[in-house]
Write a protein that holds these residues in place. Structure first.
Motif, mmCIF file in Angstrom:
data_model
loop_
_atom_site.group_PDB
_atom_site.id
_atom_site.type_symbol
_atom_site.label_atom_id
_atom_site.label_comp_id
_atom_site.label_asym_id
_atom_site.label_seq_id
_atom_site.Cartn_x
_atom_site.Cartn_y
_atom_site.Cartn_z
ATOM 1 N N THR A 1 0.851 -1.196 0.000
ATOM 2 C CA THR A 1 0.000 0.000 0.000
ATOM 3 C C THR A 1 0.880 1.237 0.000
ATOM 4 O O THR A 1 0.655 2.184 -0.745
ATOM 5 C CB THR A 1 -0.904 -0.005 1.240
ATOM 6 O OG1 THR A 1 -1.549 -1.268 1.302
ATOM 7 C CG2 THR A 1 -1.930 1.108 1.175
ATOM 8 N N SER B 1 -1.152 1.827 -3.683
ATOM 9 C CA SER B 1 -2.227 2.826 -3.618
ATOM 10 C C SER B 1 -2.014 3.925 -4.652
ATOM 11 O O SER B 1 -2.975 4.430 -5.239
ATOM 12 C CB SER B 1 -2.300 3.423 -2.210
ATOM 13 O OG SER B 1 -1.052 3.971 -1.859
ATOM 14 N N THR C 1 -7.205 -2.032 -8.495
ATOM 15 C CA THR C 1 -6.029 -2.269 -7.654
ATOM 16 C C THR C 1 -4.769 -2.228 -8.525
ATOM 17 O O THR C 1 -4.860 -2.295 -9.754
ATOM 18 C CB THR C 1 -6.090 -3.660 -6.978
ATOM 19 O OG1 THR C 1 -5.991 -4.660 -8.020
ATOM 20 C CG2 THR C 1 -7.378 -3.848 -6.206
ATOM 21 N N SER C 2 -3.614 -2.160 -7.876
ATOM 22 C CA SER C 2 -2.358 -2.169 -8.633
ATOM 23 C C SER C 2 -2.204 -3.494 -9.384
ATOM 24 O O SER C 2 -1.618 -3.527 -10.470
ATOM 25 C CB SER C 2 -1.169 -1.926 -7.708
ATOM 26 O OG SER C 2 -1.074 -2.945 -6.751
#
Ligand code: ZN
Length: 327
Positions: free
Chosen positions: A144, A194, A219-220
């Motif tokens: 994150t 993030s 999301t990544s």
């Protein structure tokens, strides 16, 4: 059970997950338990649950509490490892000046030691993971947020208060994106999970067409998965990896490590993350540093902080001090 062979209890306090386990001198974890943190409940209730998980972990390992020689606690900073106090951890809003090490020492009636989670990660990978056998390693965790830790010439680097190795705040674009630390243009603002997800959302909000806009939550991992077929995903991912490669090259130039270990949740994307960083470091770092370094993915996975905190506590108790640890 002799003191030399006796294991430590390791407690890892993440923003979303608590992880505990019993760690032996061989780095093997038993009785590992992972549960949601529910950080909004505040430090007293969360730490009570954390300690209860620790007791269950000891039982699950077939041990009694008296067979544990120490407790290693890992948590994100800012913290004061010497005092054993969480100051104002960025991932635990509202937790201020929590004396978690003394709380653990009373709860388990053994010495308890607090260590920065990325430092614990470096310790774990150095002793039992991808850095095993090396003299100097850097550990960069990309999840994150970003963090880092270093073992230099066989000695774990802490810094004055235990937060040394904040590699996520290397500036890669002066005046660039806002970072959680208050500055602008840190690598974390481009390459953390993030940040990758936020950038994809920003491009879509600005009207760029993308298959990612069909997802409920980006999301990544989604950005990595679609990078080969989607322009927005490709741009966000490649700019993130370029930022990561720049920071990694700086780190390799500064420390000239034997191994640069890349860990954390974002590295689950595998070669699409490793290869561009490895290529750039080998191409751009100064020749002796580039020749000496191996750029690799972490090996301990989700257990890295538990292994590291446990190993750190055992080593600390064995030597009686962190001075000269691993020397
Ligand atoms: Zn920053």
């Amino acid at each position: 059970v002799s003191t030399k062979a006796a294991p430590a209890l390791a407690l890892d306090i993440g923003g979303t997950k608590l992880a505990v386990g019993v760690v032996g001198h061989d780095g093997v974890v038993s009785g590992m338990i992972v549960e949601p943190t529910h950080r909004e409940e505040g430090p007293d209730r969360v730490i009570e649950r954390l300690f209860a998980m620790g007791r269950r972990s000891i039982v699950a390992s077939g041990l009694s509490q008296s067979e544990i020689v120490g407790v290693g606690i890992s948590c994100g900073g800012p913290l004061d490892s010497n005092a054993g106090v969480l100051l104002t951890p960025l991932h635990l809003p509202g937790w201020v000046d929590v004396p978690v090490a003394s709380m653990a020492a009373s709860a388990f009636d053994v010495p308890a030691i607090l260590v920065n989670d990325a430092t614990a990660g470096a310790c774990g990978e150095y002793r039992f993971g991808a850095g095993r056998g090396a003299d100097s390693i850097l550990y960069l965790t990309i999840s994150t947020g970003m963090g880092g830790g270093a073992v230099l010439n066989g000695k774990l680097h802490h810094g004055a208060a235990g937060n040394g190795g904040e590699f996520g705040h290397i500036m890669v674009h002066d005046g660039g994106r806002a970072c959680t630390c208050g500055r602008f243009g840190c690598v974390e603002a481009y390459a953390a999970g993030s940040a990758i997800a936020a950038r994809a959302r920003e491009f879509i909000a600005a009207g760029r067409p993308s298959v990612l806009s069909n997802l409920v939550e980006i999301t990544s991992a989604d950005v990595a998965a679609f990078a080969a077929i989607d322009d927005v995903a490709a741009q966000v991912w490649s700019e993130g990896m370029a930022a990561l490669a720049t920071a990694a090259t700086d780190l390799v130039n500064i420390f000239e490590p034997n191994v640069l270990v890349l860990g954390g949740g974002v590295t689950r994307s595998g070669d699409i993350l490793l290869e561009p960083v490895k290529t750039a470091v080998k191409r751009d770092a100064l020749p002796p540093a580039a020749a000496a370094v191996e750029v690799v993915l972490a090996r301990l996975g989700d257990a890295v902080c538990v292994v590291g905190a446990g190993a750190y506590a055992l080593d600390f108790l064995r030597t009686g001090t962190e001075e000269g640890l691993y020397a």
